[in-house]
Design an enzyme around this catalytic site. Structure first.
Site, PDB file in Angstrom:
ATOM      1  N   ARG A 288     -10.499 -22.229  -8.205  1.00 39.44           N
ATOM      2  CA  ARG A 288     -10.905 -21.288  -7.159  1.00 39.44           C
ATOM      3  C   ARG A 288     -10.317 -19.884  -7.331  1.00 39.44           C
ATOM      4  NH1 ARG A 288     -12.572 -24.218  -2.567  1.00 39.44           N
ATOM      5  NH2 ARG A 288     -13.826 -25.969  -3.346  1.00 39.44           N
TER       6      ARG A 288
ATOM      7  N   HIS B  16      -5.950 -26.879  -5.186  1.00 36.49           N
ATOM      8  CA  HIS B  16      -5.187 -25.633  -5.063  1.00 36.49           C
ATOM      9  C   HIS B  16      -3.728 -25.846  -5.477  1.00 36.49           C
ATOM     10  CE1 HIS B  16      -8.112 -24.424  -1.622  1.00 36.49           C
ATOM     11  NE2 HIS B  16      -8.324 -23.578  -2.606  1.00 36.49           N
TER      12      HIS B  16
ATOM     13  N   CYS C 164      -3.589 -25.705   5.103  1.00 36.25           N
ATOM     14  CA  CYS C 164      -4.877 -25.001   5.023  1.00 36.25           C
ATOM     15  C   CYS C 164      -5.506 -24.726   6.383  1.00 36.25           C
ATOM     16  CB  CYS C 164      -5.844 -25.758   4.137  1.00 36.25           C
ATOM     17  SG  CYS C 164      -6.091 -27.423   4.645  1.00 36.25           S
TER      18      CYS C 164
ATOM     19  N   ASP D   8     -16.630 -25.248   5.901  1.00 37.85           N
ATOM     20  CA  ASP D   8     -15.197 -25.321   5.568  1.00 37.85           C
ATOM     21  C   ASP D   8     -14.350 -24.308   6.339  1.00 37.85           C
ATOM     22  OD1 ASP D   8     -14.779 -27.374   3.521  1.00 37.85           O
ATOM     23  OD2 ASP D   8     -16.212 -26.223   2.340  1.00 37.85           O
TER      24      ASP D   8
END
Ligand code: CIR
Length: 258
Positions: free
Chosen positions: A130, A160, A247, A60
């Site tokens: 998270r 998120h 991201c 990731d």
């Protein structure tokens, strides 16, 4: 001048973390091409690009946003809630350290940059799968010492905070009201995603332009009608890894190297 840090797509991206989407085939070569186009857009918008080498051990690691929060005053190394992502921080730390004094989120705190929405001197921090309350508290005490207001925001049904809401203009936010409470953002102009495009709330504002996925035409139309200037990008392969457009970069005011 704006600087954008990116990291090229890992050849192991097929082993990425997934929370809300089923695992489907990710075409690595296409993901790489799409990521390069994304980088080109950042460059075209005037960012000085720092494109880091891919990391085979970290599936990731293209999603650099999650491993740090960069304020004008300091860089805060995150502590990802996903254990498989914690070591991504190690190799990016010295790069950010070129530009900012570093602080870090410490155990038992966890925090991912995808949960942090920074608008001027306001920080909204998602409490998600998270980012935990200890991570939030640590970020709050660091940021408040520089005069930021820091607001916790519960998020549900998505990865998120910035899956649910992002900035699309100086005072405008795009959000999915099923995943985040509109009331938190009272005072901003609030635009909603088209119901048929629940994942459409994530755009990356760079200057006056919004880097925005091609895959949400209905929400894109709404944005254009509101006068938002779109820079469309195809990120279909990264979306399969639950990635979006914020991201894939860390964008910040350079202010000169330290
Ligand atoms: C993960 O689950 O951590 C990655 N597969 C996706 C991270 C996307 N990050 C972001 O939207 N900030």
């Amino acid at each position: 001048m704006l600087t954008a840090i990116t990291r090229q797509v890992s050849p192991s991206i097929v082993h990425c973390e997934l929370t809300h989407l089923p695992r489907v085939e990710i075409r690595y070569e296409i993901a790489r091409q799409q990521h390069r186009q994304y980088e080109d857009i950042l460059t075209g918008l005037g960012c000085q690009l720092i494109s880091l080498a891919p990391e085979a051990d970290f599936p990731d690691s293209v999603f650099v946003e999650d491993v740090a929060v960069i304020l004008d005053e300091i860089g805060i190394l995150a502590r990802p809630g996903a254990a498989s992502r914690r070591s991504e921080v190690t190799s990016i730390a010295p790069v950010i350290g070129e530009y900012r004094e570093l602080r870090a989120i410490e155990p038992p705190g966890s925090l991912e940059g995808g949960d942090v929405l920074l608008i001027g001197m306001k920080l909204y921090v998602g409490l998600s799968g998270r980012t935990n309350s200890q991570g939030f508290d640590q970020l709050r005490s660091l940021a408040e010492s520089f005069g930021y207001s820091v607001t916790p925001v519960p998020v549900k049904d998505c990865l998120h905070l910035k899956s649910a809401v992002s900035q699309v203009g100086p005072e405008a936010l795009l959000l999915n009201p099923s995943w985040v409470d509109r009331a938190v953002f009272r005072g901003f102009q609030l635009l909603e995603v088209d119901r048929r495009e629940p994942y459409a709330a994530n755009g990356l504002l760079v200057g006056d332009s919004l880097i925005y996925p091609q895959s949400f035409p209905r929400t894109a139309e709404r944005l254009v009608r509101q006068g938002v200037q779109l820079e469309p990008v195809d990120v279909s392969e990264l979306q399969k890894a639950e990635g979006a457009v914020t991201c894939c970069s860390l964008v910040f005011e350079d202010g000169g190297r330290r």
